[in-house]
Design a protein around this motif. Structure first.
Motif, PDB file in Angstrom:
ATOM      1  N   GLY A 207      45.508  32.645  61.811  1.00 54.03           N
ATOM      2  CA  GLY A 207      46.581  33.140  60.849  1.00 54.03           C
ATOM      3  C   GLY A 207      46.199  33.092  59.360  1.00 54.03           C
ATOM      4  O   GLY A 207      46.055  34.110  58.667  1.00 54.03           O
ATOM      5  N   LEU A 208      45.500  31.915  59.126  1.00 54.84           N
ATOM      6  CA  LEU A 208      44.813  31.745  57.778  1.00 54.84           C
ATOM      7  C   LEU A 208      43.594  32.737  57.454  1.00 54.84           C
ATOM      8  O   LEU A 208      43.544  33.534  56.365  1.00 54.84           O
ATOM      9  N   THR A 209      42.733  33.044  58.614  1.00 57.32           N
ATOM     10  CA  THR A 209      41.570  33.737  58.565  1.00 57.32           C
ATOM     11  C   THR A 209      42.195  35.366  58.510  1.00 57.32           C
ATOM     12  O   THR A 209      41.604  36.094  57.380  1.00 57.32           O
ATOM     13  N   HIS A 210      43.173  35.679  59.026  1.00 57.69           N
ATOM     14  CA  HIS A 210      43.925  37.022  58.965  1.00 57.69           C
ATOM     15  C   HIS A 210      44.377  37.443  57.651  1.00 57.69           C
ATOM     16  O   HIS A 210      44.185  38.254  57.048  1.00 57.69           O
ATOM     17  N   SER A 211      44.705  36.263  57.295  1.00 60.45           N
ATOM     18  CA  SER A 211      45.771  36.334  55.960  1.00 60.45           C
ATOM     19  C   SER A 211      44.492  36.730  54.783  1.00 60.45           C
ATOM     20  O   SER A 211      44.974  37.404  53.808  1.00 60.45           O
ATOM     21  N   TRP A 212      43.436  35.914  54.932  1.00 62.79           N
ATOM     22  CA  TRP A 212      42.528  35.997  54.084  1.00 62.79           C
ATOM     23  C   TRP A 212      41.742  37.205  53.772  1.00 62.79           C
ATOM     24  O   TRP A 212      41.407  38.023  52.987  1.00 62.79           O
ATOM     25  N   THR A 213      41.415  37.962  55.411  1.00 66.30           N
ATOM     26  CA  THR A 213      40.960  39.292  55.067  1.00 66.30           C
ATOM     27  C   THR A 213      41.833  40.380  54.849  1.00 66.30           C
ATOM     28  O   THR A 213      41.571  41.216  54.041  1.00 66.30           O
ATOM     29  N   ALA A 214      43.326  40.150  55.179  1.00 67.18           N
ATOM     30  CA  ALA A 214      44.378  40.990  54.780  1.00 67.18           C
ATOM     31  C   ALA A 214      44.250  40.951  53.296  1.00 67.18           C
ATOM     32  O   ALA A 214      44.719  42.053  52.529  1.00 67.18           O
ATOM     33  N   LEU A 215      44.396  39.878  52.563  1.00 67.04           N
ATOM     34  CA  LEU A 215      44.169  39.690  50.924  1.00 67.04           C
ATOM     35  C   LEU A 215      43.025  40.569  50.504  1.00 67.04           C
ATOM     36  O   LEU A 215      43.395  41.274  49.540  1.00 67.04           O
ATOM     37  N   VAL A 216      41.934  40.411  50.935  1.00 69.91           N
ATOM     38  CA  VAL A 216      41.053  41.144  50.552  1.00 69.91           C
ATOM     39  C   VAL A 216      41.200  42.479  50.574  1.00 69.91           C
ATOM     40  O   VAL A 216      40.818  43.282  49.711  1.00 69.91           O
ATOM     41  N   GLY A 217      41.739  43.217  51.592  1.00 65.28           N
ATOM     42  CA  GLY A 217      41.975  44.464  51.829  1.00 65.28           C
ATOM     43  C   GLY A 217      42.862  45.138  50.848  1.00 65.28           C
ATOM     44  O   GLY A 217      42.760  46.148  50.360  1.00 65.28           O
ATOM     45  N   VAL A 218      43.972  44.444  50.884  1.00 67.93           N
ATOM     46  CA  VAL A 218      45.039  45.012  49.860  1.00 67.93           C
ATOM     47  C   VAL A 218      44.683  44.791  48.486  1.00 67.93           C
ATOM     48  O   VAL A 218      44.976  45.647  47.623  1.00 67.93           O
ATOM     49  N   GLU A 219      43.758  43.717  47.985  1.00 60.50           N
ATOM     50  CA  GLU A 219      43.298  43.722  46.622  1.00 60.50           C
ATOM     51  C   GLU A 219      42.281  44.970  46.539  1.00 60.50           C
ATOM     52  O   GLU A 219      41.985  45.344  45.413  1.00 60.50           O
ATOM     53  N   LEU A 220      41.463  45.224  47.632  1.00 57.26           N
ATOM     54  CA  LEU A 220      40.616  46.376  47.524  1.00 57.26           C
ATOM     55  C   LEU A 220      41.619  47.697  47.162  1.00 57.26           C
ATOM     56  O   LEU A 220      40.977  48.739  46.266  1.00 57.26           O
ATOM     57  N   LEU A 221      42.673  48.135  47.485  1.00 53.17           N
ATOM     58  CA  LEU A 221      43.481  49.062  47.611  1.00 53.17           C
ATOM     59  C   LEU A 221      44.502  49.084  46.406  1.00 53.17           C
ATOM     60  O   LEU A 221      44.810  50.255  45.741  1.00 53.17           O
ATOM     61  N   ALA A 222      44.929  48.135  46.050  1.00 53.01           N
ATOM     62  CA  ALA A 222      46.041  47.890  44.991  1.00 53.01           C
ATOM     63  C   ALA A 222      46.085  46.742  44.376  1.00 53.01           C
ATOM     64  O   ALA A 222      46.993  45.807  44.415  1.00 53.01           O
ATOM     65  N   SER A 223      45.192  46.617  43.391  1.00 49.88           N
ATOM     66  CA  SER A 223      45.093  45.132  42.684  1.00 49.88           C
ATOM     67  C   SER A 223      44.339  45.613  41.382  1.00 49.88           C
ATOM     68  O   SER A 223      43.317  46.372  41.394  1.00 49.88           O
ATOM     69  N   SER A 224      44.769  44.848  40.340  1.00 46.86           N
ATOM     70  CA  SER A 224      43.777  44.776  38.913  1.00 46.86           C
ATOM     71  C   SER A 224      43.541  43.490  38.827  1.00 46.86           C
ATOM     72  O   SER A 224      42.944  43.075  37.655  1.00 46.86           O
ATOM     73  N   GLU A 225      43.453  42.672  39.852  1.00 47.88           N
ATOM     74  CA  GLU A 225      42.851  41.053  39.623  1.00 47.88           C
ATOM     75  C   GLU A 225      42.550  40.533  40.989  1.00 47.88           C
ATOM     76  O   GLU A 225      43.272  40.899  41.871  1.00 47.88           O
TER      77      GLU A 225
END
Length: 277
Positions: A207-225
């Motif tokens: 779960g933590l591994t999937h959360s970390w990869t999901a975080l990077v993915g969503v920050e790639l698409l919709a984030s300013s930091e």
């Protein structure tokens, strides 16, 4: 008396030999684990030194290292890493709690499993990043979107592993609890949950591994930091050294989190290793 002394001395020598063997094995394993990274860095160094690719595409390790030192000194990489860690901790917490509750429900109740599992499996088949377009329409691109995406990454492995762990508890142990007249809560706390603990820890790690990869993915698409944003920003500005620094930070933090959970799991289940010895 002499026989007892000799026995104790022999046991002490065998214990020291065993510890030395374990230490040597760990050192050897660590050296083997570093062979591939060292080889990749050496290949990278040779490729950049001989100009196999333009410097704008493949900056030298020395240049990337200087960028890393500069970004650490300015606090830039630490700030973005802190933002990403705060997001992943929050999203993972909510996803793990919901996944644990859902997994316990499916594992303890056949009726709940019959109702929930088909829809849950269909939900799980959709990749985490596949939910982003729909969630963007509903929640925008703020922090709520990121937390939900990260939570979804943790929820699925947590629920599946918890359910499987509970169902794998031997029925004989549950019967012992019934024979001792345990209440349902006592059976759950003293028999079912300890028996399912290895599977639950596996769910936490995945779960933590999937959360970390999901975080990077969503920050790639919709984030300013965040670290994912650093990747996009470095690519847009064609600063490949910044991209590589962000990639190194993402890899090291992910490895550290997984290793920390591994150490925690071994510590909490040291009784199991003691029985095996």
């Amino acid at each position: 008396m002499t026989t007892i002394s000799n026995t104790i001395s022999t046991a002490s020598v065998e214990s020291r030999s065993g510890r030395r063997f374990v230490t040597a094995r760990r050192v050897r394993a660590a050296l083997v684990a570093f062979l591939l990274p060292i080889g990749l860095i050496a290949t990278w160094w040779i490729a950049s030194d001989r100009g196999w690719l333009p410097e704008q595409i493949l900056p030298s390790p020395a240049y990337v290292y200087s960028t890393l030192v500069e970004m650490i000194g300015s606090g830039e990489i630490l700030y973005h890493a802190g933002v990403s860690l705060r997001r992943v901790v929050t999203g993972f917490f909510f996803g793990a709690v919901v996944g644990l509750a859902l997994g316990m429900g499916m594992g303890l109740s056949q009726r709940i499993d019959d109702y929930v599992r088909p829809l849950f499996l269909a939900f799980a088949q959709i990749p985490t990043l596949g939910w982003i377009p729909l969630l963007m329409l509903i929640f925008g691109i703020g922090e709520t979107l990121k937390i939900i995406v990260i939570a979804k990454g943790a929820l699925v492995p947590m629920a599946m592993n918890t359910s499987a762990g509970i169902r794998s508890v031997p029925a004989d142990l549950v019967e012992v609890g019934h024979a001792l007249r345990f209440t349902r809560w006592q059976t759950l706390r003293l028999i079912v949950l300890p028996g399912a603990a290895p599977a639950v820890f596996t769910g936490i790690r995945y779960g933590l591994t999937h959360s970390w990869t999901a975080l990077v993915g969503v920050e790639l698409l919709a984030s300013s930091e965040g670290l994912g944003y650093l990747l996009v920003w470095g690519r847009q500005m064609f600063w490949l050294d910044v991209v590589m620094v962000a990639m190194i930070a993402i890899g090291l933090i992910g490895f550290a989190m997984d290793k920390g959970l591994d150490v925690s799991e071994n510590y909490l289940q040291r009784w199991k290793h003691g029985e095996a010895d």
